[in-house]
Motif scaffolding. Sequence first.
Motif, short mmCIF file in Angstrom:
data_model
loop_
_atom_site.label_atom_id
_atom_site.label_comp_id
_atom_site.label_asym_id
_atom_site.label_seq_id
_atom_site.Cartn_x
_atom_site.Cartn_y
_atom_site.Cartn_z
N MET A 104 33.05 49.17 -27.20
CA MET A 104 33.80 49.35 -25.97
C MET A 104 32.87 49.10 -24.78
N SER A 105 33.38 48.44 -23.78
CA SER A 105 32.63 48.17 -22.56
C SER A 105 32.36 49.47 -21.82
N ARG A 106 31.26 49.50 -21.10
CA ARG A 106 30.92 50.70 -20.33
C ARG A 106 31.81 50.87 -19.11
N VAL A 107 32.61 49.82 -18.76
CA VAL A 107 33.49 49.94 -17.61
C VAL A 107 34.97 49.99 -18.00
N GLU A 108 35.27 50.08 -19.28
CA GLU A 108 36.65 50.29 -19.70
C GLU A 108 36.98 51.77 -19.56
N PRO A 109 38.15 52.10 -19.04
CA PRO A 109 38.52 53.52 -18.95
C PRO A 109 38.55 54.17 -20.34
N LEU A 110 38.07 55.39 -20.40
CA LEU A 110 38.08 56.14 -21.65
C LEU A 110 39.47 56.74 -21.89
N SER A 111 39.82 56.92 -23.15
CA SER A 111 41.06 57.61 -23.50
C SER A 111 40.91 59.09 -23.17
N ARG A 112 42.03 59.77 -23.06
CA ARG A 112 42.01 61.21 -22.81
C ARG A 112 41.25 61.93 -23.92
N GLU A 113 41.41 61.46 -25.17
CA GLU A 113 40.72 62.07 -26.31
C GLU A 113 39.20 61.90 -26.18
N ALA A 114 38.76 60.72 -25.76
CA ALA A 114 37.32 60.46 -25.60
C ALA A 114 36.75 61.32 -24.47
N ILE A 115 37.51 61.48 -23.41
CA ILE A 115 37.07 62.32 -22.29
C ILE A 115 36.95 63.78 -22.75
N GLU A 116 37.94 64.27 -23.48
CA GLU A 116 37.90 65.64 -23.98
C GLU A 116 36.70 65.86 -24.92
N ALA A 117 36.41 64.86 -25.76
CA ALA A 117 35.26 64.97 -26.66
C ALA A 117 33.97 65.04 -25.85
N ALA A 118 33.85 64.24 -24.80
CA ALA A 118 32.66 64.26 -23.95
C ALA A 118 32.53 65.60 -23.24
N LEU A 119 33.65 66.14 -22.75
CA LEU A 119 33.61 67.42 -22.04
C LEU A 119 33.15 68.56 -22.94
N ALA A 120 33.39 68.45 -24.22
CA ALA A 120 32.94 69.49 -25.15
C ALA A 120 31.42 69.61 -25.16
N GLU A 121 30.74 68.54 -24.75
CA GLU A 121 29.27 68.52 -24.70
C GLU A 121 28.73 68.68 -23.29
N LEU A 122 29.62 68.89 -22.32
CA LEU A 122 29.21 68.99 -20.91
C LEU A 122 29.73 70.32 -20.33
N PRO A 123 29.00 71.40 -20.55
CA PRO A 123 29.46 72.71 -20.11
C PRO A 123 29.74 72.76 -18.60
N GLY A 124 30.90 73.29 -18.27
CA GLY A 124 31.25 73.46 -16.86
C GLY A 124 31.91 72.26 -16.22
N TRP A 125 31.86 71.12 -16.86
CA TRP A 125 32.51 69.92 -16.32
C TRP A 125 33.99 69.97 -16.64
N THR A 126 34.80 69.44 -15.73
CA THR A 126 36.24 69.37 -15.94
C THR A 126 36.71 67.94 -15.67
N TYR A 127 37.93 67.68 -16.10
CA TYR A 127 38.56 66.39 -15.85
C TYR A 127 39.83 66.64 -15.05
N ALA A 128 39.90 66.07 -13.86
CA ALA A 128 41.09 66.18 -13.01
C ALA A 128 41.08 65.01 -12.04
N GLU A 129 42.27 64.54 -11.72
CA GLU A 129 42.42 63.45 -10.74
C GLU A 129 41.59 62.23 -11.11
N ASP A 130 41.54 61.90 -12.40
CA ASP A 130 40.78 60.75 -12.93
C ASP A 130 39.30 60.82 -12.59
N ARG A 131 38.74 62.05 -12.59
CA ARG A 131 37.32 62.25 -12.31
C ARG A 131 36.76 63.33 -13.22
N LEU A 132 35.48 63.16 -13.55
CA LEU A 132 34.72 64.26 -14.14
C LEU A 132 34.16 65.03 -12.95
#
Length: 99
Positions: free
Chosen positions: A1-29
């Motif tokens: 996957m390209s580094r500039v392709e939007p991530l799926s919601r599932e991929a974002i949730e998986a990344a957030l599991a490793e980023l304490p305190g980070w949230t996803y809202a309004e298409d932003r971490l």
Amino acid sequence: MSRVEPLSREAIEAALAELPGWTYAEDRLQKTYTFGSFREAVSFIVRIAFEAEQLNHHPELHNVYNRVTLALTTHAAGNRVTARDVELARAIERIAWVK
């Protein structure tokens, strides 16, 4: 996957599991860090600047006294979250001395 392709919601949730305190809202971490002083907050911003330049990817920053709020999104991907945002969030977590 390209580094500039939007991530799926599932991929974002998986990344957030490793980023304490980070949230996803309004298409932003997003995360807010609270420091002991204005000086500490600004020094954190300066350290982020070096990481952002190294990755050639720059966050949206907002500072009020001892708080720094960050928002990460990729403009080249239509202002959506990409692997570049996750990479920068991980770099920021490595340098943050408060969580």
